[in-house]
Design a protein around this motif. Sequence first.
Motif, PDB file in Angstrom:
ATOM      1  N   LEU A   1       0.859  -1.176   0.000  1.00 58.20           N
ATOM      2  CA  LEU A   1       0.000   0.000   0.000  1.00 58.20           C
ATOM      3  C   LEU A   1       0.901   1.234   0.000  1.00 58.20           C
ATOM      4  N   VAL A   2       0.728   2.105  -1.011  1.00 54.94           N
ATOM      5  CA  VAL A   2       1.603   3.262  -1.187  1.00 54.94           C
ATOM      6  C   VAL A   2       0.801   4.551  -1.045  1.00 54.94           C
ATOM      7  N   GLN A   3       1.187   5.376  -0.080  1.00 54.52           N
ATOM      8  CA  GLN A   3       0.637   6.726   0.035  1.00 54.52           C
ATOM      9  C   GLN A   3       1.570   7.608  -0.766  1.00 54.52           C
ATOM     10  N   TYR A   4       1.117   8.045  -1.950  1.00 53.89           N
ATOM     11  CA  TYR A   4       1.996   8.726  -2.896  1.00 53.89           C
ATOM     12  C   TYR A   4       1.879  10.246  -2.850  1.00 53.89           C
ATOM     13  N   GLY A   5       1.087  10.790  -1.965  1.00 54.43           N
ATOM     14  CA  GLY A   5       0.999  12.242  -1.800  1.00 54.43           C
ATOM     15  C   GLY A   5       0.026  12.893  -2.754  1.00 54.43           C
ATOM     16  N   GLN A   6      -0.129  14.191  -2.570  1.00 51.34           N
ATOM     17  CA  GLN A   6      -1.170  14.922  -3.300  1.00 51.34           C
ATOM     18  C   GLN A   6      -0.867  15.080  -4.785  1.00 51.34           C
TER      19      GLN A   6
ATOM     20  N   GLU B   1      -0.007  10.450 -10.912  1.00 50.70           N
ATOM     21  CA  GLU B   1       0.524  10.185 -12.251  1.00 50.70           C
ATOM     22  C   GLU B   1       1.811   9.359 -12.169  1.00 50.70           C
ATOM     23  N   LEU B   2       2.672   9.700 -11.229  1.00 49.58           N
ATOM     24  CA  LEU B   2       3.909   8.949 -11.033  1.00 49.58           C
ATOM     25  C   LEU B   2       3.600   7.506 -10.612  1.00 49.58           C
ATOM     26  N   PHE B   3       2.690   7.347  -9.660  1.00 52.58           N
ATOM     27  CA  PHE B   3       2.308   6.012  -9.187  1.00 52.58           C
ATOM     28  C   PHE B   3       1.757   5.176 -10.342  1.00 52.58           C
ATOM     29  N   ASP B   4       0.853   5.756 -11.113  1.00 52.67           N
ATOM     30  CA  ASP B   4       0.267   5.026 -12.248  1.00 52.67           C
ATOM     31  C   ASP B   4       1.334   4.641 -13.270  1.00 52.67           C
ATOM     32  N   GLY B   5       2.276   5.562 -13.552  1.00 44.64           N
ATOM     33  CA  GLY B   5       3.360   5.260 -14.491  1.00 44.64           C
ATOM     34  C   GLY B   5       4.255   4.135 -13.985  1.00 44.64           C
ATOM     35  N   CYS B   6       4.594   4.173 -12.704  1.00 45.18           N
ATOM     36  CA  CYS B   6       5.425   3.105 -12.113  1.00 45.18           C
ATOM     37  C   CYS B   6       4.682   1.769 -12.127  1.00 45.18           C
ATOM     38  N   MET B   7       3.380   1.815 -11.903  1.00 37.73           N
ATOM     39  CA  MET B   7       2.582   0.579 -11.937  1.00 37.73           C
ATOM     40  C   MET B   7       2.580  -0.009 -13.339  1.00 37.73           C
TER      41      MET B   7
ATOM     42  N   LYS C   1      -0.744  -7.731  -4.069  1.00 43.72           N
ATOM     43  CA  LYS C   1      -1.783  -6.756  -4.390  1.00 43.72           C
ATOM     44  C   LYS C   1      -1.230  -5.367  -4.078  1.00 43.72           C
ATOM     45  N   VAL C   2      -1.103  -4.531  -5.110  1.00 42.19           N
ATOM     46  CA  VAL C   2      -0.545  -3.183  -4.954  1.00 42.19           C
ATOM     47  C   VAL C   2      -1.663  -2.168  -5.122  1.00 42.19           C
ATOM     48  N   SER C   3      -1.741  -1.233  -4.172  1.00 44.29           N
ATOM     49  CA  SER C   3      -2.719  -0.148  -4.272  1.00 44.29           C
ATOM     50  C   SER C   3      -2.084   1.123  -3.720  1.00 44.29           C
ATOM     51  N   GLY C   4      -2.694   2.257  -4.041  1.00 43.94           N
ATOM     52  CA  GLY C   4      -2.153   3.521  -3.593  1.00 43.94           C
ATOM     53  C   GLY C   4      -3.228   4.564  -3.407  1.00 43.94           C
ATOM     54  N   PHE C   5      -2.866   5.627  -2.715  1.00 44.99           N
ATOM     55  CA  PHE C   5      -3.788   6.741  -2.490  1.00 44.99           C
ATOM     56  C   PHE C   5      -2.967   8.010  -2.290  1.00 44.99           C
ATOM     57  N   GLY C   6      -3.623   9.166  -2.463  1.00 44.02           N
ATOM     58  CA  GLY C   6      -2.948  10.454  -2.335  1.00 44.02           C
ATOM     59  C   GLY C   6      -2.787  10.871  -0.892  1.00 44.02           C
ATOM     60  N   LEU C   7      -3.820  11.450  -0.342  1.00 42.43           N
ATOM     61  CA  LEU C   7      -3.823  11.890   1.055  1.00 42.43           C
ATOM     62  C   LEU C   7      -5.110  11.430   1.723  1.00 42.43           C
ATOM     63  N   ASP C   8      -5.036  11.216   3.007  1.00 45.15           N
ATOM     64  CA  ASP C   8      -6.219  10.889   3.794  1.00 45.15           C
ATOM     65  C   ASP C   8      -6.264  11.886   4.944  1.00 45.15           C
ATOM     66  N   LYS C   9      -7.246  12.764   4.919  1.00 43.99           N
ATOM     67  CA  LYS C   9      -7.341  13.821   5.932  1.00 43.99           C
ATOM     68  C   LYS C   9      -7.546  13.257   7.331  1.00 43.99           C
ATOM     69  N   ALA C  10      -7.971  12.003   7.423  1.00 43.58           N
ATOM     70  CA  ALA C  10      -8.148  11.370   8.734  1.00 43.58           C
ATOM     71  C   ALA C  10      -6.817  10.874   9.296  1.00 43.58           C
TER      72      ALA C  10
END
Length: 196
Positions: A42-47, A51-57, A70-79
Amino acid sequence: MAQQKTCFVTIGATASFSSLIKAALSAPFLSALQNHGYTNLLVQYGQDGKELFDGCMQQAKATVNSSGIKVSGFGLDKAGLGKYMRQAKGGVKGAQEGVVISHAGSGSILDALRTSVPLIVVPNSELLDNHQVELAEALAEQEYVVHGTLSGLPQALQDAEKLRQRQKEWPPVNSGVHRQAKGLKGVLDEEMGFLD
């Protein structure tokens, strides 16, 4: 069905760390995850990192498919990142304890240490006036974390697996002689400029 084991990678919320995202999605690191029984990355790739995460994937697609991770990612989580760190902790039924890989930001380090999950700290050498290296070195010397590098992530993962075992032994790895050291509070106070 194999037990879930998660590696959570976070670059924090304030500065981009594209090199860490690339290293986490590299074939050697994905292979190391597979060799250590990881099922999830699980990759938190920042705000600004989608695009970088998708390209690397895209580049790592064949390796990801063959690894079964299983690889997944997200930008930011305000929580906050607490729930992702707990996922890496593996406290849910049917899950093993994994690892957190973080930039050397003090907030992310403290969150991981509070969760009591093995932590690999990778300083962002691209930052100006960088104190992340000193913080990573001090915490690694006291065996709170593994000080990792971008090119050495597979080795750092192996070192984190060893640290996990040592942290479960008695007496704790950071007792005895290490008590005379500044400790986490002392290191953070020094880094933040709160000197006696």
